[in-house]
Design a protein around this motif. Structure first.
Motif, short mmCIF file in Angstrom:
data_model
loop_
_atom_site.label_atom_id
_atom_site.label_comp_id
_atom_site.label_asym_id
_atom_site.label_seq_id
_atom_site.Cartn_x
_atom_site.Cartn_y
_atom_site.Cartn_z
N UNK A 128 0.84 -1.21 0.00
CA UNK A 128 0.00 0.00 0.00
C UNK A 128 0.87 1.25 0.00
N UNK A 129 1.92 1.24 0.80
CA UNK A 129 2.83 2.39 0.86
C UNK A 129 3.53 2.59 -0.49
N UNK A 130 4.00 1.50 -1.11
CA UNK A 130 4.66 1.62 -2.40
C UNK A 130 3.72 2.14 -3.49
N UNK A 131 2.48 1.68 -3.48
CA UNK A 131 1.51 2.19 -4.46
C UNK A 131 1.22 3.67 -4.24
N UNK A 132 1.14 4.08 -3.00
CA UNK A 132 0.90 5.49 -2.70
C UNK A 132 2.09 6.34 -3.16
N UNK A 133 3.32 5.88 -2.91
CA UNK A 133 4.51 6.61 -3.35
C UNK A 133 4.59 6.66 -4.88
N UNK A 134 4.22 5.57 -5.54
CA UNK A 134 4.21 5.56 -7.00
C UNK A 134 3.21 6.58 -7.55
N UNK A 135 2.04 6.64 -6.98
CA UNK A 135 1.03 7.61 -7.41
C UNK A 135 1.52 9.04 -7.21
N UNK A 136 2.12 9.31 -6.07
CA UNK A 136 2.66 10.66 -5.81
C UNK A 136 3.77 10.98 -6.80
N UNK A 137 4.63 10.00 -7.10
CA UNK A 137 5.71 10.21 -8.07
C UNK A 137 5.18 10.53 -9.46
N UNK A 138 4.16 9.82 -9.89
CA UNK A 138 3.57 10.07 -11.21
C UNK A 138 2.95 11.46 -11.26
N UNK A 139 2.26 11.85 -10.22
CA UNK A 139 1.64 13.18 -10.18
C UNK A 139 2.69 14.28 -10.22
N UNK A 140 3.78 14.12 -9.48
CA UNK A 140 4.86 15.12 -9.48
C UNK A 140 5.51 15.17 -10.86
N UNK A 141 5.76 14.02 -11.47
CA UNK A 141 6.37 13.99 -12.80
C UNK A 141 5.50 14.70 -13.83
N UNK A 142 4.20 14.42 -13.83
CA UNK A 142 3.29 15.05 -14.78
C UNK A 142 3.19 16.56 -14.55
N UNK A 143 3.26 16.97 -13.29
CA UNK A 143 3.14 18.40 -12.99
C UNK A 143 4.39 19.17 -13.38
N UNK A 144 5.56 18.53 -13.33
CA UNK A 144 6.81 19.24 -13.61
C UNK A 144 7.34 18.99 -15.02
N UNK A 145 6.70 18.11 -15.78
CA UNK A 145 7.16 17.80 -17.14
C UNK A 145 6.98 19.02 -18.03
N UNK A 146 8.01 19.37 -18.80
CA UNK A 146 7.85 20.52 -19.70
C UNK A 146 6.82 20.21 -20.77
N UNK A 147 5.96 21.15 -21.01
CA UNK A 147 4.88 20.99 -21.98
C UNK A 147 5.37 21.46 -23.34
N UNK A 148 5.32 20.59 -24.32
CA UNK A 148 5.69 20.95 -25.69
C UNK A 148 4.41 21.20 -26.46
N UNK A 149 4.48 22.15 -27.33
CA UNK A 149 3.34 22.42 -28.18
C UNK A 149 3.22 21.34 -29.24
N UNK A 150 2.14 21.36 -29.97
CA UNK A 150 1.95 20.44 -31.07
C UNK A 150 2.95 20.83 -32.16
N UNK A 151 3.68 19.84 -32.68
CA UNK A 151 4.66 20.10 -33.73
C UNK A 151 4.53 19.00 -34.77
N UNK A 152 4.32 19.39 -36.02
CA UNK A 152 4.08 18.44 -37.10
C UNK A 152 5.28 18.33 -38.03
N UNK A 153 5.42 17.13 -38.59
CA UNK A 153 6.35 16.90 -39.69
C UNK A 153 5.56 16.27 -40.82
#
Length: 138
Positions: free
Chosen positions: A34-59
């Motif tokens: 339970x503790x590991x799942x909770x830490x994993x969830x917190x880690x994913x949320x922190x990663x998504x919140x701090x990930x640099x947002x790239x705009x849409x870019x086409x080739x």
């Protein structure tokens, strides 16, 4: 350990489970998972919140080596790739050979998605300008 007026023991302070038994190995495993799942969830949320947002870019890439003739028309595949990290809606692809222009409406392009469209021409094009004219962000 504390006794109340009736002589019963309060087991909340001793860490023992109800019934006077200490936690079992299974109980500790459940707590650890339970503790590991909770830490994993917190880690994913922190990663998504701090990930640099790239705009849409086409080739866009016309595939001249895959062009073929069928029923008097020349079919040229054009690959469109969304290299950004966001999904785009109502993407408008414009393909022009200088004399003629073809428009393709793409309903939705997810991040890192590639789609290939076949464009029909009356004569074999020597050069093609393929570009994204417009798109909507969700």
């Amino acid at each position: 350990m504390r006794s109340d007026a009736g002589g019963q023991t309060d087991t909340r302070e001793t860490g023992e489970e109800e019934g006077g038994h200490p936690p079992t190995v299974l109980g500790w495993i459940v707590r650890l998972v339970s503790l590991l799942l909770l830490l994993l969830l917190i880690g994913i949320l922190v990663f998504e919140a701090t990930r640099p947002e790239k705009e849409v870019r086409f080739e866009t890439e016309p595939k001249f080596d895959e062009m073929r003739s069928q029923n008097g028309q020349f079919l040229l595949p054009v690959e469109v790739t969304n290299r950004g990290t966001r999904t785009a809606h109502t993407v408008r692809l414009v393909v022009s050979d200088g004399a003629q222009e073809r428009v393709v409406e793409i309903e939705r392009m997810a991040q890192a998605e590639s789609k290939t469209f076949v464009i029909a021409w009356d004569s074999p094009p020597r050069t093609v300008d393929a570009r994204i004219e417009s798109y909507e962000q969700p």
